[in-house]
Design a protein around this motif. Structure first.
Motif, PDB file in Angstrom:
ATOM      1  N   VAL A   1      -6.808  -0.797  -7.539  1.00  0.00           N
ATOM      2  CA  VAL A   1      -7.707  -0.079  -6.644  1.00  0.00           C
ATOM      3  C   VAL A   1      -8.842  -1.019  -6.272  1.00  0.00           C
ATOM      4  O   VAL A   1      -9.550  -1.527  -7.143  1.00  0.00           O
ATOM      5  CB  VAL A   1      -8.271   1.200  -7.309  1.00  0.00           C
ATOM      6  CG1 VAL A   1      -9.195   1.937  -6.358  1.00  0.00           C
ATOM      7  CG2 VAL A   1      -7.145   2.099  -7.784  1.00  0.00           C
ATOM      8  N   TYR A   2      -9.013  -1.244  -4.972  1.00  0.00           N
ATOM      9  CA  TYR A   2     -10.089  -2.088  -4.476  1.00  0.00           C
ATOM     10  C   TYR A   2     -11.224  -1.199  -3.999  1.00  0.00           C
ATOM     11  O   TYR A   2     -10.986  -0.201  -3.315  1.00  0.00           O
ATOM     12  CB  TYR A   2      -9.597  -2.973  -3.324  1.00  0.00           C
ATOM     13  CG  TYR A   2      -8.524  -3.935  -3.746  1.00  0.00           C
ATOM     14  CD1 TYR A   2      -8.852  -5.141  -4.341  1.00  0.00           C
ATOM     15  CD2 TYR A   2      -7.182  -3.637  -3.556  1.00  0.00           C
ATOM     16  CE1 TYR A   2      -7.867  -6.034  -4.740  1.00  0.00           C
ATOM     17  CE2 TYR A   2      -6.190  -4.521  -3.946  1.00  0.00           C
ATOM     18  CZ  TYR A   2      -6.541  -5.719  -4.538  1.00  0.00           C
ATOM     19  OH  TYR A   2      -5.566  -6.589  -4.928  1.00  0.00           O
ATOM     20  N   PRO A   3     -12.485  -1.538  -4.365  1.00  0.00           N
ATOM     21  CA  PRO A   3     -13.614  -0.704  -3.934  1.00  0.00           C
ATOM     22  C   PRO A   3     -13.833  -0.819  -2.427  1.00  0.00           C
ATOM     23  O   PRO A   3     -14.149  -1.884  -1.910  1.00  0.00           O
ATOM     24  CB  PRO A   3     -14.796  -1.267  -4.719  1.00  0.00           C
ATOM     25  CG  PRO A   3     -14.401  -2.648  -5.096  1.00  0.00           C
ATOM     26  CD  PRO A   3     -12.911  -2.675  -5.166  1.00  0.00           C
TER      27      PRO A   3
ATOM     28  N   ARG B   1       0.857  -1.180   0.000  1.00  0.00           N
ATOM     29  CA  ARG B   1       0.000   0.000   0.000  1.00  0.00           C
ATOM     30  C   ARG B   1       0.894   1.230   0.000  1.00  0.00           C
ATOM     31  O   ARG B   1       2.062   1.181   0.392  1.00  0.00           O
ATOM     32  CB  ARG B   1      -0.918  -0.008   1.210  1.00  0.00           C
ATOM     33  CG  ARG B   1      -1.936  -1.147   1.122  1.00  0.00           C
ATOM     34  CD  ARG B   1      -2.968  -1.061   2.182  1.00  0.00           C
ATOM     35  NE  ARG B   1      -3.859   0.069   1.929  1.00  0.00           N
ATOM     36  CZ  ARG B   1      -4.950   0.304   2.627  1.00  0.00           C
ATOM     37  NH1 ARG B   1      -5.289  -0.500   3.603  1.00  0.00           N
ATOM     38  NH2 ARG B   1      -5.696   1.351   2.367  1.00  0.00           N
TER      39      ARG B   1
ATOM     40  N   ALA C   1     -14.256   2.063   1.272  1.00  0.00           N
ATOM     41  CA  ALA C   1     -14.282   3.441   1.751  1.00  0.00           C
ATOM     42  C   ALA C   1     -13.388   3.512   2.975  1.00  0.00           C
ATOM     43  O   ALA C   1     -13.721   2.912   3.994  1.00  0.00           O
ATOM     44  CB  ALA C   1     -15.687   3.875   2.086  1.00  0.00           C
ATOM     45  N   PRO C   2     -12.290   4.162   2.960  1.00  0.00           N
ATOM     46  CA  PRO C   2     -11.622   4.824   1.827  1.00  0.00           C
ATOM     47  C   PRO C   2     -11.050   3.794   0.849  1.00  0.00           C
ATOM     48  O   PRO C   2     -10.874   2.631   1.211  1.00  0.00           O
ATOM     49  CB  PRO C   2     -10.495   5.605   2.501  1.00  0.00           C
ATOM     50  CG  PRO C   2     -10.187   4.852   3.740  1.00  0.00           C
ATOM     51  CD  PRO C   2     -11.487   4.235   4.188  1.00  0.00           C
ATOM     52  N   PRO C   3     -10.755   4.249  -0.380  1.00  0.00           N
ATOM     53  CA  PRO C   3     -10.244   3.316  -1.392  1.00  0.00           C
ATOM     54  C   PRO C   3      -8.963   2.622  -0.920  1.00  0.00           C
ATOM     55  O   PRO C   3      -8.108   3.220  -0.287  1.00  0.00           O
ATOM     56  CB  PRO C   3      -9.958   4.206  -2.596  1.00  0.00           C
ATOM     57  CG  PRO C   3     -10.759   5.430  -2.379  1.00  0.00           C
ATOM     58  CD  PRO C   3     -10.900   5.594  -0.896  1.00  0.00           C
ATOM     59  N   HIS C   4      -8.869   1.361  -1.232  1.00  0.00           N
ATOM     60  CA  HIS C   4      -7.702   0.540  -0.885  1.00  0.00           C
ATOM     61  C   HIS C   4      -6.888   0.374  -2.170  1.00  0.00           C
ATOM     62  O   HIS C   4      -7.374  -0.200  -3.135  1.00  0.00           O
ATOM     63  CB  HIS C   4      -8.202  -0.817  -0.358  1.00  0.00           C
ATOM     64  CG  HIS C   4      -7.121  -1.786  -0.045  1.00  0.00           C
ATOM     65  ND1 HIS C   4      -6.534  -1.865   1.188  1.00  0.00           N
ATOM     66  CD2 HIS C   4      -6.522  -2.729  -0.816  1.00  0.00           C
ATOM     67  CE1 HIS C   4      -5.627  -2.821   1.172  1.00  0.00           C
ATOM     68  NE2 HIS C   4      -5.594  -3.357  -0.023  1.00  0.00           N
ATOM     69  N   VAL C   5      -5.678   0.911  -2.194  1.00  0.00           N
ATOM     70  CA  VAL C   5      -4.833   0.872  -3.386  1.00  0.00           C
ATOM     71  C   VAL C   5      -3.546   0.118  -3.062  1.00  0.00           C
ATOM     72  O   VAL C   5      -2.913   0.373  -2.043  1.00  0.00           O
ATOM     73  CB  VAL C   5      -4.492   2.299  -3.878  1.00  0.00           C
ATOM     74  CG1 VAL C   5      -3.608   2.248  -5.116  1.00  0.00           C
ATOM     75  CG2 VAL C   5      -5.753   3.090  -4.155  1.00  0.00           C
TER      76      VAL C   5
END
Length: 172
Positions: free
Chosen positions: A91-93, A58, A95-99
């Motif tokens: 990018v994983y959907p 990450r 909240a917050p975005p997981h990148v």
């Protein structure tokens, strides 16, 4: 422009404007290899590739691992590595975005020689730092010592300019 044609040829599919590099010579001025070498030799690219060698990372983890890099510089470095195909960004959907950022097959292939270079530097750092004192002090072959730390005889390669006083009519 003739020199540029020497380094590129049209792609067999004939798509207008699409060209490929058919000769590899990093010492030639128009060779696109230089751009890739510049990217890999960048201050933060090699450490970022090394940090991702263990698997997907990450952004925050990379930022903590690469001590001293700013978020803006790391973002720029990761984007450039992604543009050249060394890194994948997922990018994983959520909240917050997981990148996550991870090395591609191309990234893994360059990680090995970069790791060897890193290991060489770590193993030889004492020798490098223990270079002869005369050389560190500015000694040059023939005994010439540059007149200033930048090695230029005049500032920015131009003639010396006089500073204008604050009373000069041009300064107003």
């Amino acid at each position: 422009m003739a020199a540029l044609r020497r380094w590129r040829r049209p792609v067999p599919d004939g798509t207008p404007g699409s060209e490929r590099h058919d000769q590899h010579d990093v010492y030639a001025p128009q060779c696109p290899c230089r751009e890739v070498l510049d990217l890999l030799a960048d201050k933060w690219s090699a450490p970022a590739i090394g940090a991702m060698g263990d698997g997907p990372q990450r952004f925050g983890a990379l930022l903590r691992r690469l001590e001293g890099v700013s978020p803006m510089v790391l973002t720029s470095t990761l984007r450039r590595l992604e543009e050249k195909g060394f890194v994948d960004r997922t990018v994983y959907p959520a909240a917050p975005p997981h990148v996550e950022h991870e090395l591609t097959a191309l990234g893994h292939s360059v990680a090995e020689p970069l790791a060897q270079l890193r290991n060489w530097v770590e193993n030889h750092l004492d020798e490098i730092q223990d270079s002869p004192p005369a050389f560190r002090a500015g000694w040059r072959p023939g005994g010439a010592v540059p007149p200033n730390p930048s090695g230029r005889s005049t500032p920015r390669g131009r003639g010396r300019r006089r500073r204008r006083s604050s009373r000069s009519p041009r300064a107003r």
